[in-house]
Design a protein around this motif. Structure first.
Motif, PDB file in Angstrom:
ATOM      1  N   PHE A 126      17.808  56.085  41.059  1.00 31.37           N
ATOM      2  CA  PHE A 126      18.746  56.028  42.181  1.00 31.37           C
ATOM      3  C   PHE A 126      18.674  54.681  42.892  1.00 31.37           C
ATOM      4  N   LEU A 127      17.493  54.037  42.858  1.00 27.84           N
ATOM      5  CA  LEU A 127      17.308  52.758  43.536  1.00 27.84           C
ATOM      6  C   LEU A 127      17.615  51.570  42.639  1.00 27.84           C
ATOM      7  N   MET A 128      18.175  51.821  41.466  1.00 27.87           N
ATOM      8  CA  MET A 128      18.534  50.742  40.564  1.00 27.87           C
ATOM      9  C   MET A 128      19.833  50.067  41.019  1.00 27.87           C
ATOM     10  N   PRO A 129      20.023  48.781  40.675  1.00 30.49           N
ATOM     11  CA  PRO A 129      21.233  48.051  41.086  1.00 30.49           C
ATOM     12  C   PRO A 129      22.532  48.631  40.542  1.00 30.49           C
ATOM     13  N   CYS A 130      22.469  49.407  39.468  1.00 32.61           N
ATOM     14  CA  CYS A 130      23.680  49.973  38.881  1.00 32.61           C
ATOM     15  C   CYS A 130      24.131  51.256  39.567  1.00 32.61           C
ATOM     16  N   ILE A 131      23.261  51.882  40.359  1.00 31.69           N
ATOM     17  CA  ILE A 131      23.583  53.165  40.971  1.00 31.69           C
ATOM     18  C   ILE A 131      23.654  53.075  42.484  1.00 31.69           C
ATOM     19  N   TYR A 132      22.677  52.452  43.088  1.00 29.34           N
ATOM     20  CA  TYR A 132      22.590  52.444  44.551  1.00 29.34           C
ATOM     21  C   TYR A 132      23.862  51.933  45.227  1.00 29.34           C
TER      22      TYR A 132
END
Length: 562
Positions: free
Chosen positions: A99-105
């Motif tokens: 969830f804290l990845m640049p693609c999702i957050y």
């Protein structure tokens, strides 16, 4: 708030990697499609134990014995609730990390605005958010089920102990780690992603489903390495439902934040803005995956006795990786997608201190320090070429059996200066000569909990004294790849399989005699191979292990005095 999330993300990343093995008992058997037959009932052969011997609450051996009416050794899966819970928890932690990845957050505000503005009413928006989260769960669980269906139960079991599978896992995780470090992105074909995105514009349930599917596809460059590691870890556990359970935990953790923000849109104002800290989280996970990939390579090295990745070599690699990790957190290293760091935040400084302190902690291990906190991950201490810590053990009074040429003694080496045997029949024969009970140690090269027992329980002075003076220890490695001599190879009456390797021989012995396929597994027998007391499995309670050993001695003495 942003600093708190950065701190939590690093903890989440580390925990998502270590959780499965920390909670699971190792299973190393690799029989395929073998059904239990009526084996020897060892329970009826227990000898009388004197009344003054008191058992403490240890691990119930019945929990590890396979039910012959409902199970088979062929599956070899460790589907115990403890193992599945460990995989599920690892999935949850991995989902929160994703969830804290640049693609999702950064997608959270856009996704939530769809529910709050385009649903019309708040109640409809809440329902759509629930359905969206449910579809995320369905998609990822289906992926886990697909892995099980494609590979099948036998392949999953083989992966748990196969050297080639472990080598493949090492290569895959190295690729994932390099991706996280910024060398490239693992993406899906853009045409496929665009088609799914177009279908997400449809209304109703189908539109919500494709919206969730699009999230999974678009975020694959960030979630792929995490999902890949979780699936690899679940497969390596040998649990049939492991991949599905892991994906269930992952998807639940990924879906919950979207649903919470859809229920309470005002919380979006409290979210820290996207920025360079997201890439820091991603790179940090890359360092962790890079380090832990070498555990799989170590399994291969040990099983085939290559001697390349000895304990000090393994530690040297980890010292360098975590040292560089600490320098990265201090801003001394910079990768292609990193933002400039004009100053070091306090949380980042403390994590840099933690990484560098961990690096310094490992340094004495280069000279043989036990490093008990890492014993489950490191190669066994006997693989250490230069061991100052082992000098005290080696200089102790040698046992009489040192004059005996130990079968497989050039391949296996017991820790802490214990004069062990590595062949069952040879240990029984020596037991008759010296009048001591035999402690069967069913273990394995890739058995994490076996290393924990050897480095946390066995070094205790009271335990070590009993192992050296009162018992004949025989360590039986069930996943070893050493070939048996041609005249020693045979077809197992229990499994019907051709037994060609040393590990297969001890696997067959453990399954046929004791009805279990989990390691570590400790059985005390007399000189005729009769079990004296209930066996013990993984349990780091030192006092419980001492009582177990004392009960075996008392039972042996009682049987020989009659």
């Amino acid at each position: 708030m942003k600093r708190i999330l950065l701190t939590l993300s690093l903890l989440v990343g580390f925990a998502c990697i270590i959780a499965p093995t920390a909670l699971a008992q190792d299973t190393l058997l690799d029989f395929d499609d073998v059904e239990f037959t009526d084996g020897q009932d060892t329970a009826s052969e227990y000898l009388d134990v004197p009344d003054d011997v008191v058992f403490t609450d240890g691990q119930d051996v019945a929990e590890t014995v396979v039910d012959s009416t409902t199970s088979n050794v062929g599956s070899g899966t460790d589907g115990s609730p403890q193992t599945l819970w460990g995989i599920f928890i690892a999935g949850i932690i991995g989902g929160f990390a994703a969830f804290l990845m640049p693609c999702i957050y950064p997608m959270v505000p856009l996704t939530v605005s769809f529910f709050t503005k385009q649903s019309g009413t708040r109640s409809k928006g809440v329902v759509n958010a629930l359905l969206y989260g449910l579809f995320i769960i369905v998609i990822y669980v289906a992926l886990g089920m697909l892995v099980t269906l494609v590979f099948g139960a036998s392949a999953l079991n083989e992966a748990a102990s196969s050297a080639w599978f472990n080598l493949l896992f090492f290569v895959i995780i190295i690729i994932f780690a390099i991706s996280f470090l910024g060398a490239f992105e693992i993406t899906l074909p853009s045409r496929f992603v665009n088609k799914m995105d177009e279908k997400s514009n449809r209304g109703g349930l189908l539109g919500l489903f494709f919206m969730a599917f699009t999230l999974a596809l678009v975020s694959f460059s960030c979630t792929g390495p995490i999902i890949g590691y979780l699936l690899v870890e679940a497969v390596s556990e040998g649990a049939l439902m492991g991949p599905a359970i892991g994906m269930l935990g992952f998807s639940v953790a990924l879906a919950i934040p979207f649903m919470i923000f859809a229920f309470f849109p005002s919380l979006l104002k409290e979210m820290p803005r996207s920025g360079g800290w997201l890439n820091t989280v991603k790179v940090s996970l890359g360092f962790l995956e890079l380090a832990l990939a070498f555990k799989f390579l170590s399994n291969v090295d040990l099983a085939y006795h290559w001697g390349i990745l000895d304990r000090e070599v393994f530690l040297a690699i980890w010292i360098v990786i975590f040292g560089l990790f600490g320098l990265y957190l201090l801003g001394k290293l910079k990768f292609s997608h990193d933002s400039s760091v004009p100053y070091i935040s306090i949380p980042r400084l403390f994590f840099a201190i933690a990484m560098l302190s961990f690096t310094v902690y490992m340094v004495p291990g280069m000279w043989g320090a036990p490093l008990k906190a890492l014993s489950a991950w490191l190669p066994p201490s006997p693989t250490q070429d230069f061991n100052l810590h082992g000098v005290g053990f080696a200089s102790s009074t040698p046992q009489a059996s040192n004059a005996i040429v130990k079968k497989y003694g050039d391949v296996f080496h017991a820790p802490h200066g214990i004069d062990a045997f590595y062949d069952y029949d040879q240990a029984l024969a020596y037991s008759k000569q010296v009048g001591k009970p035999v402690l069967l140690d069913f273990t394995g090269w890739s058995c994490v909990n076996c290393r924990k027992m050897e480095e946390s329980v066995w070094p205790d002075p009271q335990v070590l004294k009993r192992l050296k003076e009162d018992y004949i220890l025989v360590s039986l490695y069930v996943d070893d790849r050493t070939e048996l001599e041609p005249d020693e190879q045979y077809v197992s009456e229990f499994s019907g399989k051709k037994i060609r390797r040393v590990g297969q021989k001890w696997s067959d012995l453990q399954a046929s005699r004791f009805g279990t396929n989990a390691q570590p597994y400790y059985v005390i027998v007399d000189s005729d191979g009769k079990q004296l007391v209930p066996a013990q499995a993984y349990n780091e309670d030192i006092q419980n292990y001492i009582v177990f050993l004392d009960s075996g001695i008392a039972s042996y003495q009682a049987s020989t005095s009659n």
